[in-house]
Design a protein around this motif. Structure first.
Motif, PDB file in Angstrom:
ATOM      1  N   UNK A 166       0.827  -1.207   0.000  1.00  0.00           N
ATOM      2  CA  UNK A 166       0.000   0.000   0.000  1.00  0.00           C
ATOM      3  C   UNK A 166       0.864   1.260   0.000  1.00  0.00           C
ATOM      4  N   UNK A 167       1.887   1.216   0.866  1.00  0.00           N
ATOM      5  CA  UNK A 167       2.787   2.380   0.966  1.00  0.00           C
ATOM      6  C   UNK A 167       3.533   2.563  -0.357  1.00  0.00           C
ATOM      7  N   UNK A 168       4.026   1.464  -0.943  1.00  0.00           N
ATOM      8  CA  UNK A 168       4.794   1.536  -2.179  1.00  0.00           C
ATOM      9  C   UNK A 168       3.902   2.042  -3.310  1.00  0.00           C
ATOM     10  N   UNK A 169       2.706   1.498  -3.374  1.00  0.00           N
ATOM     11  CA  UNK A 169       1.759   1.917  -4.409  1.00  0.00           C
ATOM     12  C   UNK A 169       1.471   3.404  -4.271  1.00  0.00           C
ATOM     13  N   UNK A 170       1.272   3.827  -3.019  1.00  0.00           N
ATOM     14  CA  UNK A 170       0.978   5.248  -2.797  1.00  0.00           C
ATOM     15  C   UNK A 170       2.168   6.129  -3.182  1.00  0.00           C
ATOM     16  N   UNK A 171       3.353   5.686  -2.839  1.00  0.00           N
ATOM     17  CA  UNK A 171       4.564   6.473  -3.161  1.00  0.00           C
ATOM     18  C   UNK A 171       4.758   6.548  -4.666  1.00  0.00           C
ATOM     19  N   UNK A 180       0.873   2.063  -9.971  1.00  0.00           N
ATOM     20  CA  UNK A 180       1.642   0.929 -10.475  1.00  0.00           C
ATOM     21  C   UNK A 180       0.791  -0.338 -10.502  1.00  0.00           C
ATOM     22  N   UNK A 181       1.403  -1.309 -11.219  1.00  0.00           N
ATOM     23  CA  UNK A 181       0.708  -2.612 -11.263  1.00  0.00           C
ATOM     24  C   UNK A 181       0.734  -3.243  -9.876  1.00  0.00           C
ATOM     25  N   UNK A 182      -0.426  -3.474  -9.441  1.00  0.00           N
ATOM     26  CA  UNK A 182      -0.542  -4.004  -8.047  1.00  0.00           C
ATOM     27  C   UNK A 182       0.194  -5.337  -7.861  1.00  0.00           C
ATOM     28  N   UNK A 183       0.116  -6.171  -8.907  1.00  0.00           N
ATOM     29  CA  UNK A 183       0.749  -7.490  -8.792  1.00  0.00           C
ATOM     30  C   UNK A 183       2.279  -7.359  -8.750  1.00  0.00           C
ATOM     31  N   UNK A 184       2.801  -6.427  -9.567  1.00  0.00           N
ATOM     32  CA  UNK A 184       4.262  -6.240  -9.591  1.00  0.00           C
ATOM     33  C   UNK A 184       4.762  -5.729  -8.256  1.00  0.00           C
ATOM     34  N   UNK A 186       3.360  -6.092  -5.329  1.00  0.00           N
ATOM     35  CA  UNK A 186       3.217  -7.136  -4.313  1.00  0.00           C
ATOM     36  C   UNK A 186       4.351  -8.152  -4.423  1.00  0.00           C
ATOM     37  N   UNK A 187       4.712  -8.490  -5.733  1.00  0.00           N
ATOM     38  CA  UNK A 187       5.808  -9.456  -5.918  1.00  0.00           C
ATOM     39  C   UNK A 187       7.141  -8.868  -5.465  1.00  0.00           C
ATOM     40  N   UNK A 188       7.325  -7.585  -5.766  1.00  0.00           N
ATOM     41  CA  UNK A 188       8.594  -6.946  -5.357  1.00  0.00           C
ATOM     42  C   UNK A 188       8.703  -6.889  -3.830  1.00  0.00           C
ATOM     43  N   UNK A 189       7.613  -6.508  -3.240  1.00  0.00           N
ATOM     44  CA  UNK A 189       7.623  -6.438  -1.758  1.00  0.00           C
ATOM     45  C   UNK A 189       7.872  -7.813  -1.149  1.00  0.00           C
ATOM     46  N   UNK A 190       7.234  -8.820  -1.752  1.00  0.00           N
ATOM     47  CA  UNK A 190       7.424 -10.177  -1.249  1.00  0.00           C
ATOM     48  C   UNK A 190       8.884 -10.629  -1.384  1.00  0.00           C
ATOM     49  N   UNK A 191       9.493 -10.292  -2.515  1.00  0.00           N
ATOM     50  CA  UNK A 191      10.901 -10.678  -2.710  1.00  0.00           C
ATOM     51  C   UNK A 191      11.808  -9.997  -1.686  1.00  0.00           C
ATOM     52  N   UNK A 192      11.543  -8.688  -1.492  1.00  0.00           N
ATOM     53  CA  UNK A 192      12.396  -7.944  -0.531  1.00  0.00           C
ATOM     54  C   UNK A 192      12.253  -8.515   0.879  1.00  0.00           C
ATOM     55  N   UNK A 193      11.058  -8.818   1.256  1.00  0.00           N
ATOM     56  CA  UNK A 193      10.838  -9.327   2.623  1.00  0.00           C
ATOM     57  C   UNK A 193      11.431 -10.726   2.793  1.00  0.00           C
ATOM     58  N   UNK A 194      11.380 -11.471   1.659  1.00  0.00           N
ATOM     59  CA  UNK A 194      11.981 -12.815   1.739  1.00  0.00           C
ATOM     60  C   UNK A 194      13.479 -12.713   1.936  1.00  0.00           C
ATOM     61  N   UNK A 195      14.106 -11.776   1.210  1.00  0.00           N
ATOM     62  CA  UNK A 195      15.557 -11.576   1.366  1.00  0.00           C
ATOM     63  C   UNK A 195      15.869 -11.130   2.790  1.00  0.00           C
TER      64      UNK A 195
END
Lengths: 199, 253
Positions: A166-171, A180-184, A186-195
């Motif tokens: 939500x924050x990233x989309x808003x920024x 931005x594409x919501x799916x992209x 979400x995937x980016x956020x998921x990757x960062x959190x996984x790392x």
């Protein structure tokens, strides 16, 4: 009377027999002695008194004194022997009783030891059972706790991930002016959190 | 020079009558019997069931001494019946010997021939009667014609045995006791007279009076020695009597 002369000189004491009386007097004295009884010969009065005294002593000893004394001695020795025998019997009885007591004591000790062993075995078994049970409970509780923690972690992660999206989309929307594409996102956020989680 | 008057032998060993036919030796003989009777009479009155003390202890020690040291050693168990006689003999001889060292009495009755002689005669009669009683006439024939001796030697050995058993034994028994006690008595008299003479001598020899210690010491020593001799002679007389009785019962031994 005879006379003896003792001389003290350098060579020691010298003894010389001398006729102590005048010849006539000495002869008279000698005759008087020779007329008397021989000093070695037994005198009748001494014989008779001696025999009398001894026979009286012997008869009294044989008939009265010795039997009485001996009877008393035999009685005392008999009593001492009987007391010894009684003491021996009592000692043997006491030894038998001690042996019996010892045997009973050994039996009781053996029984007590077997009971103690049985109780000890029972306690060991109970303790082992309880330990197994408690360990099982601990393992179950630990597994349950781990499952719950994992669920909470997953829930927290999805919450954080949604917030990040939500924050990233808003920024991105504010900075670029378009969403931005919501799916992209979400995937980016998921990757960062996984790392972040793996590091 | 010291003049020493030694009393004549008859003055030393023969005694004047205390009353007609009764002198000091007879008195000692009667006292010996009376003391012996008193000891055993008093001993017999004490409670025999308690541990013996005092006079009963003395009497029982005497009985056990005669039984264990004399009868059992010479005759054997069969001879225990002779204990009263041997005990009486021992006590009487010992009590007749003892006055030799007792002040005032100072005369062993056995130092006169009468006492040992009648005792030896009594012993002689007893062991011969015992011999005849146990062996019959073979007691005499076995003595004069011994069977366990070569035939050629029998007359000689038989004569020796006969003389020894019938004549010499009582003689030696009596003389042994008499001579030993008389010799002891004479020694005591000798050193007593010598001590007295040296102590009260009218002399200028300064060393004489201090040297009285020598005969006086001998007098003391011999007095103590006579205690032993008196006991020993009574023991010897008694044990020889037991041996003679034992031999008379079993001459083959």
């Amino acid at each position: 009377m005879q006379s003896v002369t003792v001389t003290l000189g350098g060579g020691g004491v010298q003894v010389v027999l001398l006729p102590g009386l005048a010849p006539a007097q000495a002869e008279e004295e000698t005759e008087a002695l020779e007329e008397g009884p021989s000093p070695i010969a037994p005198e009748a009065k001494e014989l008779l008194w001696g025999i009398g005294a001894f026979v009286v002593f012997l008869v009294l000893m044989r008939l009265v004194l010795f039997p009485k004394l001996k009877k008393g001695m035999d009685a005392r020795y008999g009593k001492i022997r009987a007391d010894h025998e009684e003491a021996d019997a009592v000692r043997e009885q006491a030894l038998r009783e001690v042996a019996d007591y010892q045997a009973e004591l050994d039996t009781v000790k053996a029984e007590a030891a077997s009971r103690v062993d049985a109780v000890r075995r029972q306690l060991d078994n109970e303790r082992s059972g309880r330990l197994t049970e408690v360990n099982q409970q601990i393992a179950e509780q630990r597994a349950a706790a781990a499952t719950a923690a994992e669920e909470r972690r997953a829930a927290a992660r999805s919450t954080v991930e949604a917030a990040v999206v939500a924050v990233t989309t808003a920024l991105v929307e504010r900075s670029t002016g378009r969403a931005p594409d919501a799916e992209t996102v979400r995937r980016a956020a998921s990757d960062v959190m996984s790392v972040g989680a793996s590091s | 020079m010291l003049a020493l008057e030694f009393p004549p032998i008859n003055e030393v060993i023969r005694w004047k009558d205390l009353f007609p036919t009764f002198n000091k030796v007879a008195l000692i003989g009667c006292l010996a019997a009376l003391i012996g009777i008193s000891i055993f009479l008093l001993a017999g009155r004490k409670n025999p069931m308690v541990a013996p003390t005092g006079v009963r202890n003395v009497a029982e020690t005497g009985v056990e001494f005669i039984e264990d040291q004399i009868v059992m050693q010479t005759i054997g168990r069969d001879g225990l019946g002779w204990t009263p006689f041997l005990l009486t003999l021992f006590v009487f001889v010992y009590l007749c010997n003892l006055p030799g060292i007792i002040p005032v009495l100072q005369m062993p009755a056995t130092a006169r021939m009468a006492m040992p002689l009648f005792l030896a005669v009594i012993v002689w009669v007893i062991y011969n009667v015992v011999g005849f009683k146990h062996n019959g006439l073979s007691y005499l024939t076995g003595m004069v014609w011994p069977h366990n001796v070569p035939v050629a030697m029998r007359p000689l050995v038989g004569l020796i045995e006969f003389l020894s058993n019938i004549v010499l034994r009582p003689f030696s028994l009596a003389v042994r006791l008499f001579a030993n006690m008389l010799a002891g008595h004479m020694l005591l008299v000798t050193f007593a007279v010598l001590s007295n003479a040296m102590l009260f001598a009218e002399t200028k020899q300064v060393l004489l009076k201090p040297m009285t210690i020598l005969p006086f010491f001998m007098l003391l020593f011999l007095t103590l020695f006579e205690v032993l001799v008196g006991f020993l002679q009574a023991y010897i007389f008694t044990i020889l009597t037991a041996v003679y009785i034992g031999l008379a019962r079993h001459p083959e031994h």
